[in-house]
Design an enzyme around this catalytic site. Structure first.
Site, PDB file in Angstrom:
ATOM      1  N   CYS A 155       0.819  -1.221   0.000  1.00 13.17           N
ATOM      2  CA  CYS A 155       0.000   0.000   0.000  1.00 13.17           C
ATOM      3  C   CYS A 155       0.847   1.262   0.000  1.00 13.17           C
ATOM      4  CB  CYS A 155      -0.927   0.007   1.206  1.00 13.17           C
ATOM      5  SG  CYS A 155      -2.014  -1.411   1.265  1.00 13.17           S
ATOM      6  N   HIS A 175      -2.736   6.293   5.431  1.00 10.24           N
ATOM      7  CA  HIS A 175      -3.275   5.167   4.667  1.00 10.24           C
ATOM      8  C   HIS A 175      -4.616   4.765   5.289  1.00 10.24           C
ATOM      9  CE1 HIS A 175      -3.829   1.563   2.562  1.00 10.24           C
ATOM     10  NE2 HIS A 175      -3.326   0.732   3.460  1.00 10.24           N
ATOM     11  N   ASN A 234     -10.212   0.021   2.298  1.00 11.06           N
ATOM     12  CA  ASN A 234      -8.770   0.122   2.057  1.00 11.06           C
ATOM     13  C   ASN A 234      -8.519  -0.059   0.561  1.00 11.06           C
ATOM     14  OD1 ASN A 234      -6.031  -0.294   1.783  1.00 11.06           O
ATOM     15  ND2 ASN A 234      -5.866  -1.800   3.427  1.00 11.06           N
TER      16      ASN A 234
HETATM   17  N1  ACO Z   1     -16.344 -10.557  10.798  1.00 14.35           N
HETATM   18  C1  ACO Z   1     -16.482 -11.120  12.006  1.00 14.35           C
HETATM   19  N2  ACO Z   1     -15.464 -11.647  12.690  1.00 14.35           N
HETATM   20  C2  ACO Z   1     -14.248 -11.592  12.127  1.00 14.35           C
HETATM   21  C3  ACO Z   1     -14.034 -11.020  10.855  1.00 14.35           C
HETATM   22  C4  ACO Z   1     -15.144 -10.485  10.185  1.00 14.35           C
HETATM   23  N3  ACO Z   1     -15.037  -9.904   8.977  1.00 14.35           N
HETATM   24  N4  ACO Z   1     -12.714 -11.104  10.557  1.00 14.35           N
HETATM   25  C5  ACO Z   1     -12.131 -11.712  11.592  1.00 14.35           C
HETATM   26  N5  ACO Z   1     -13.039 -12.013  12.543  1.00 14.35           N
HETATM   27  C6  ACO Z   1     -12.837 -12.659  13.830  1.00 14.35           C
HETATM   28  C7  ACO Z   1     -11.572 -13.467  13.879  1.00 14.35           C
HETATM   29  O1  ACO Z   1     -11.748 -14.743  13.305  1.00 14.35           O
HETATM   30  C8  ACO Z   1     -11.308 -13.532  15.370  1.00 14.35           C
HETATM   31  O2  ACO Z   1     -12.139 -14.544  15.927  1.00 14.35           O
HETATM   32  P1  ACO Z   1     -11.582 -15.497  17.088  1.00 14.35           P
HETATM   33  O3  ACO Z   1     -11.253 -14.553  18.231  1.00 14.35           O
HETATM   34  O4  ACO Z   1     -12.725 -16.393  17.347  1.00 14.35           O
HETATM   35  O5  ACO Z   1     -10.373 -16.155  16.503  1.00 14.35           O
HETATM   36  C9  ACO Z   1     -11.828 -12.179  15.873  1.00 14.35           C
HETATM   37  O6  ACO Z   1     -12.677 -11.672  14.846  1.00 14.35           O
HETATM   38  C10 ACO Z   1     -10.731 -11.181  16.167  1.00 14.35           C
HETATM   39  O7  ACO Z   1      -9.797 -11.214  15.103  1.00 14.35           O
HETATM   40  P2  ACO Z   1      -8.536 -10.279  15.061  1.00 14.35           P
HETATM   41  O8  ACO Z   1      -7.773 -10.530  13.801  1.00 14.35           O
HETATM   42  O9  ACO Z   1      -7.799 -10.373  16.370  1.00 14.35           O
HETATM   43  O10 ACO Z   1      -9.243  -8.850  15.011  1.00 14.35           O
HETATM   44  P3  ACO Z   1      -8.583  -7.437  15.027  1.00 14.35           P
HETATM   45  O11 ACO Z   1      -9.145  -6.632  16.114  1.00 14.35           O
HETATM   46  O12 ACO Z   1      -7.085  -7.501  14.897  1.00 14.35           O
HETATM   47  O13 ACO Z   1      -9.159  -6.802  13.665  1.00 14.35           O
HETATM   48  C11 ACO Z   1      -8.353  -6.375  11.442  1.00 14.35           C
HETATM   49  C12 ACO Z   1      -8.862  -7.423  12.431  1.00 14.35           C
HETATM   50  C13 ACO Z   1      -9.498  -5.412  11.155  1.00 14.35           C
HETATM   51  C14 ACO Z   1      -7.943  -7.055  10.157  1.00 14.35           C
HETATM   52  C15 ACO Z   1      -7.184  -5.593  12.058  1.00 14.35           C
HETATM   53  O14 ACO Z   1      -6.248  -6.510  12.584  1.00 14.35           O
HETATM   54  C16 ACO Z   1      -6.489  -4.725  11.070  1.00 14.35           C
HETATM   55  O15 ACO Z   1      -7.022  -3.727  10.592  1.00 14.35           O
HETATM   56  N6  ACO Z   1      -5.229  -5.042  10.738  1.00 14.35           N
HETATM   57  C17 ACO Z   1      -4.453  -4.245   9.848  1.00 14.35           C
HETATM   58  C18 ACO Z   1      -4.747  -4.638   8.438  1.00 14.35           C
HETATM   59  C19 ACO Z   1      -4.148  -3.630   7.503  1.00 14.35           C
HETATM   60  O16 ACO Z   1      -4.039  -2.483   7.858  1.00 14.35           O
HETATM   61  N7  ACO Z   1      -3.765  -4.007   6.317  1.00 14.35           N
HETATM   62  C20 ACO Z   1      -3.228  -2.995   5.461  1.00 14.35           C
HETATM   63  C21 ACO Z   1      -2.195  -3.459   4.613  1.00 14.35           C
HETATM   64  S1  ACO Z   1      -2.884  -4.204   3.186  1.00 14.35           S
HETATM   65  C22 ACO Z   1      -1.706  -4.132   1.913  1.00 14.35           C
HETATM   66  O17 ACO Z   1      -0.616  -3.695   2.059  1.00 14.35           O
HETATM   67  C23 ACO Z   1      -2.131  -4.732   0.555  1.00 14.35           C
END
Ligand code: ACO
Length: 332
Positions: free
Chosen positions: A118, A259, A289
């Protein structure tokens, strides 16, 4: 960190484009085990746009570029270079930038894609700024364009709720052209974390096979929580250090163009800096995103809406696969 000398560099004009199909969180509730509440609380995203069948990354790049050229008052024949930040090129080669050069009729311009997660478009802006400041180039078109929807597994709730398609573009020129002058930039990477965001299949390490298909290697994979932790750990001190080197306090930056990955990440950085929420330019609620397009789309919306006034400083900062990250400071 680089402060620009020489001819300097400036953002002369901006543009953006989004495809026509909106996908709401409610639409996603019908596709995977998720909820509007989970997506909004964890990310801040409410809708994203997805390219219709047949629409290519080059199509979005072209629409955004034409608007940026118009706003800059620069003709395609006056471009020296076209750089396209993308992680979802129409094809690995030819580059989107090359096809764009042909479509625009930018007959004097070189063209290359910058693939750096990104952060690609921010890297491209920094490279353009350095080249313009040195006198090597006069006008450079920098684009961030993505149709990541074609590379997403729409049955994987960990990724499909996050991304959207779109394109942003800027035309850059020497500081004497006015607009948003580049005061400096800093580019970083931590390649030891290359496994956090990947698209593995179909290339040298994992040539396309039935096995790569079965293993889901032809889709974006992300260790979301590890990315989240990495960004929250690395980005705030990095931005702090960058501003210190630029001789500025966070209060002196009027608009923060981060971003657009996750509102919680943006909010966390602002809180660490002791800044109010309204300093951040936020459009991830509408577009999700859009990867390397995100900061250019956000900059375009901030500038074209009249939010950015003369004298305002705008800090752009991005992070992405690699891991790569960076910051670039503009003064309008
Ligand atoms: N709906 C419902 N539940 C979900 C979903 C969803 N869409 N996605 C994941 N969960 C669940 C998981 O399975 C997990 O369940 P569990 O506890 O039973 O295992 C729970 O929600 C918590 O998951 P986490 O991954 O710990 O959630 P987190 O608070 O970290 O949020 C997220 C996830 C939104 C992806 C966050 O980690 C994030 O934004 N990370 C950064 C991603 C990013 O910025 N990427 C950019 C770069 S992309 C590029 O360069 C191409």
């Amino acid at each position: 960190m680089s402060k620009l000398g020489g001819f300097g560099a400036t953002v002369m004009g901006t543009g953006m484009a989004i495809p026509g199909r909106v996908v709401t969180n409610q639409d996603l509730e019908r596709m995977v085990d998720t909820s509007d509440q989970w997506i909004v609380e964890r990310t801040g995203i409410r809708t994203r746009y997805v390219a219709e069948e047949g629409v290519l990354t080059t199509d979005l790049a072209e629409a955004a570029s034409r608007e940026a050229l118009r706003n800059a008052g620069v003709a395609p024949e006056d471009l020296d270079l076209i750089l396209v930040g993308t992680n979802s090129p129409d094809t690995l080669f030819p580059a989107v930038a090359a096809k764009l050069q042909g479509r625009l009729g930018a007959v004097r311009a070189g063209a290359a894609d910058v693939q750096s997660g990104c952060t690609g478009s921010l890297y491209a802006m920094a490279m353009a700024a350095g080249g313009i400041a040195s006198g090597a180039f006069r006008h450079v078109l920098v684009v961030g364009a993505e149709v990541l929807s074609r590379m997403i597994d729409w049955t994987d709730r960990n990724t499909c709720v996050l991304f959207g398609d779109g394109a942003g573009a800027v035309v850059m020129g020497p500081a004497s052209c006015g607009g948003g002058r580049v005061e400096g930039f800093s580019l970083r990477a931590d390649g030891t974390k290359h496994d956090l965001i990947t698209f593995m299949g179909g290339l040298v390490e994992h040539p396309a096979s039935e096995e790569t298909l079965a293993a889901g290697m032809h889709h974006v994979k992300m260790k979301g929580n590890d990315v989240f932790k990495f960004v929250n750990r690395e980005i705030p001190p990095f931005i702090d250090g960058f501003l210190e080197e630029m001789g500025l306090s966070p209060e002196e930056v009027a608009h923060w163009v981060f971003h657009q990955a996750n509102w919680r990440i943006i909010d966390g950085v602002l809180k660490r800096m002791g800044l109010p929420e309204d300093r951040a330019v936020v459009n991830l609620d509408r577009y999700g995103n859009t990867s390397s397009a995100s900061i250019l789309m956000a900059l375009h919306e901030a500038v074209s809406s009249g939010r950015v006034s003369k004298g305002d400083r705008v800090l752009m900062s991005s992070f992405g696969a690699g891991m790569t990250y960076g910051a670039l400071l503009l003064q309008y």
